[in-house]
Design a protein around this motif. Structure first.
Motif, short mmCIF file in Angstrom:
data_model
loop_
_atom_site.label_atom_id
_atom_site.label_comp_id
_atom_site.label_asym_id
_atom_site.label_seq_id
_atom_site.Cartn_x
_atom_site.Cartn_y
_atom_site.Cartn_z
N TYR A 141 29.79 44.28 19.28
CA TYR A 141 31.00 43.94 20.03
C TYR A 141 32.22 44.74 19.60
O TYR A 141 33.13 44.95 20.39
CB TYR A 141 31.28 42.43 19.98
CG TYR A 141 32.19 41.99 18.87
CD1 TYR A 141 33.55 41.82 19.10
CD2 TYR A 141 31.69 41.75 17.60
CE1 TYR A 141 34.39 41.42 18.09
CE2 TYR A 141 32.53 41.36 16.58
CZ TYR A 141 33.87 41.19 16.83
OH TYR A 141 34.70 40.80 15.82
N ARG A 142 32.22 45.22 18.36
CA ARG A 142 33.37 46.03 17.94
C ARG A 142 33.49 47.26 18.83
O ARG A 142 34.56 47.61 19.30
CB ARG A 142 33.20 46.46 16.48
CG ARG A 142 33.75 45.44 15.55
CD ARG A 142 33.56 45.83 14.10
NE ARG A 142 33.87 44.69 13.28
CZ ARG A 142 35.10 44.26 13.04
NH1 ARG A 142 36.12 44.90 13.57
NH2 ARG A 142 35.31 43.21 12.29
N LEU A 160 32.11 47.60 21.84
CA LEU A 160 32.32 47.24 23.24
C LEU A 160 33.73 46.75 23.50
O LEU A 160 34.38 47.18 24.45
CB LEU A 160 31.33 46.15 23.65
CG LEU A 160 29.85 46.50 23.56
CD1 LEU A 160 29.02 45.38 24.13
CD2 LEU A 160 29.57 47.79 24.30
N SER A 161 34.22 45.84 22.66
CA SER A 161 35.49 45.20 22.99
C SER A 161 36.67 46.07 22.59
O SER A 161 37.81 45.76 22.92
CB SER A 161 35.59 43.83 22.31
OG SER A 161 35.61 43.99 20.92
N SER A 162 36.44 47.19 21.91
CA SER A 162 37.57 48.07 21.63
C SER A 162 37.89 48.91 22.85
O SER A 162 38.89 49.62 22.87
CB SER A 162 37.24 48.99 20.45
OG SER A 162 36.23 49.89 20.82
N GLY A 163 37.05 48.81 23.86
CA GLY A 163 37.39 49.45 25.13
C GLY A 163 37.10 50.93 25.15
O GLY A 163 37.64 51.65 25.97
#
Lengths: 294, 303
Positions: free
Chosen positions: A280-281, A283-286
């Motif tokens: 998720y790091r 993925l969610s950092s965009g």
């Protein structure tokens, strides 16, 4: 995400407030935080709590805590819906479908990032079409094609369809990452006599690996979530993915007491939570947002 | 330099395997499974076909005139636009607010907030739909119980049973699951806004609300365009939530175009008619996307 890329924080310099006043000024922010957290966390927490309640505890209301943890709903719903088959099927579709999508996308992404292909704009338009197309608009011809290829109601057929529809976004994501690799590296390799294929496999691929991982993960999640292709192209329960098999939970048999559907929901989400925690790091950092923007 | 080399034949010979399999196979798969189906759907929309035997009858625009007189299609069309309006407002505004609040470090635990909001993006809409069936259940659902105990009992509704609000319930559930996407895109976009601009605004005494709406947002037009496009396609393809939560009930009031395609093609055996509704979805999505691109992008996709 580096702190240097955080423009708004730096403006605090011009605001010498301290102590209690600071917290008062932050109150709206904290209120938002609380509201957002409740809105987005509460449904998930409530489902988690409901899933470990006994039938008697369930009747005490949605906000009551269970008097004792029970995993009976998990056991019942696992056996009744055949979750082991559904789970294996979804894993097969997600792992193989996204692997195929990434493999198919590698060379086109490389070509778009490094070569001057005629009609690039048309290719991008086609890729975006493939990315954005509502699945309903292609169901009938796809159904027909799969029937003619004897791939209807087969795992292979669904894997190929998932790969075909995952490929466009993979090309765009991978192209984004490959464009970010300095061209000087290709030139150096080229001057040392490396062939195109060697540049691709020895220089570009290793450096594009983070992009491949991000792309693969996004595709994995997309296939895990996908519903309509599985619903229309499959008939045998032995081939159903989780999304299609779980439809059964919305019936009087399971909905009379909520602990069983809640347990089913939690089960269906476990593999994705694992994938999410692992990645998720990234993925969610965009990072992928930049890649998709092109 | 030899002529064969100039023509790229040497390269082709050396890299035949990569060139053929690397480019041809993806192209064929794309054309067979993505390109051809789109065209064939449009073609089929001019035919009457039950989908089983081979008898396709050309009927011209009959399917389209039938659509004009089909009250379900009209309801579905209106519902798709209601869905679009709700998802253009709720998840986009919430997503941008959260992204700004996180970037401005206005709240503690930013990583936790980001994770919590993004998590539903990884859930299937079937799972989300089932979850909200439990939460919004009129008898045992948490929402109505919570409203009651907060003294807001007058807000209690039959969230799925009331035909006037059921479609908005679905759209809000969809927005809940979707909010993580705009948040991520805006979060990334805000990282690229030059900090001098924001510093200057702060020095002049602009509040966060003013900075967020008047200064940062205009610089994020390409991001907004992508977000709006995603939202359009998400709402035009709406299907999963309807299939799991309401199946179009009550009284067909929650049907959407995507669900009508499914019903007509695979339950009513009116495949040509289903293809015509599909074509409508296609035209609407493409038309709205073109509108957004021409208004918001202005060359952002060049190069």
């Amino acid at each position: 995400m580096a702190d240097a890329a955080n423009p708004v924080t730096r403006t605090n310099v011009s605001r010498p407030t301290t102590g209690a006043l600071k917290w008062v000024m932050r109150a709206p922010g904290l209120f938002c935080l609380g509201l957002f957290l409740i809105l987005w966390m509460a449904p998930i927490l409530l489902v988690l709590i409901t899933s470990v309640k006994s039938n008697a505890d369930f009747l005490a209301g949605p906000f009551s805590l269970p008097s004792a943890l029970t995993f009976a709903p998990y056991k019942t719903v696992w056996e009744a819906l055949g979750f082991s088959t559904l789970m294996i099927n979804s894993v097969i579709y997600a792992t193989l479908g996204s692997a195929l999508a990434v493999i198919l996308a590698l060379v086109p992404a490389y070509a778009l990032a490094r070569k001057n292909i005629p009609g690039q704009k048309i290719i991008f338009a086609l890729l975006l079409t493939g990315l954005m197309i509502p699945q309903q608009t292609v169901l009938i011809p796809l159904y027909d094609t799969l029937r003619q290829l004897s791939l209807l109601d087969t795992k292979l057929g669904l894997i190929i369809v998932h790969a075909a529809y995952g490929m466009p976004s993979q090309v765009l994501i991978l192209r984004g990452f490959m464009t970010g690799i300095p061209k000087e590296l290709d030139k150096a390799a080229y001057l040392e006599g490396a062939s195109d294929f060697q540049i691709f496999s020895k220089v570009i691929l290793p450096l594009a690996l983070p992009g491949i991982i991000v792309g693969y993960t996004l595709n994995f999640i997309a296939i895990w979530k996908e519903f309509i292709f599985g619903l229309v192209f499959l008939n045998s329960e032995s081939n159903f993915p989780l999304t299609v098999g779980m439809l059964k939970l919305n019936s009087d048999r399971y909905m009379s007491v909520f602990n069983m559907p809640a347990a089913g929901l939690v089960i269906s989400q476990i593999p994705i939570v694992i994938v999410f925690i692992l990645t998720y790091r990234k993925l969610s950092s965009g990072q992928f947002a930049g890649a998709v923007k092109g | 330099m030899q002529i064969s080399n100039m023509l790229g034949l040497d390269w082709l010979r050396q890299n035949a395997f990569v060139a053929v399999f690397g480019m041809a196979v993806p192209t064929i798969i794309f054309l067979l499974f993505v390109g051809y189906p789109i065209l064939y759907t449009v073609y089929l929309s001019f035919f009457s076909w039950n989908g089983a035997d081979g008898a396709k009858t050309f009927i011209g625009l009959q399917n389209y005139t039938d659509m004009w007189n089909d009250s379900y299609v009209w309801t579905a069309l209106k519902n798709n636009f209601r869905w679009l309006v709700v998802t253009l407002i709720f998840p986009v505004v919430a997503g941008y607010s959260i992204a700004y609040v996180l970037r401005a470090r206005l709240v503690p635990f930013p990583a936790l907030v980001r994770t919590v909001i993004f998590f539903p993006v990884t859930m299937s809409l079937i799972a989300v739909g089932l979850m909200f069936l439990l939460i919004l259940n009129p008898m045992f659902g948490a929402l109505n119980v919570a409203l009651e105990s907060l003294g807001l009992g007058f807000l209690i509704r039959e969230w799925f049973g009331d035909h006037r609000i059921a479609i908005y319930t679905l759209a809000f559930v969809s927005g809940w699951a979707f909010t993580g996407m705009p948040m991520i895109f805006y979060f990334a976009g805000l990282g690229d806004v030059p900090k001098e601009t924001l510093d200057a605004a702060r020095l002049e005494g602009a509040g966060h609300f003013r900075i967020a709406t008047r200064i940062a947002l205009p610089q994020l037009r390409p991001v907004t365009a992508v977000v709006v496009m995603l939202t359009i396609f998400e709402s035009m393809r709406a299907f999963d939530l309807v299939a799991v939560m309401t199946k179009g009930a009550p009284f067909g009031s929650t049907t959407v175009l995507g669900y009508q395609v499914y019903l007509e093609s695979f339950w009513n055996s009116r495949v040509g008619y289903g293809a015509a509704i599909s074509t409508l979805i296609l035209v609407l999505s493409a038309g709205l996307a073109a509108l957004v691109l021409s208004r918001l992008m202005k060359g952002a996709f060049d190069g």
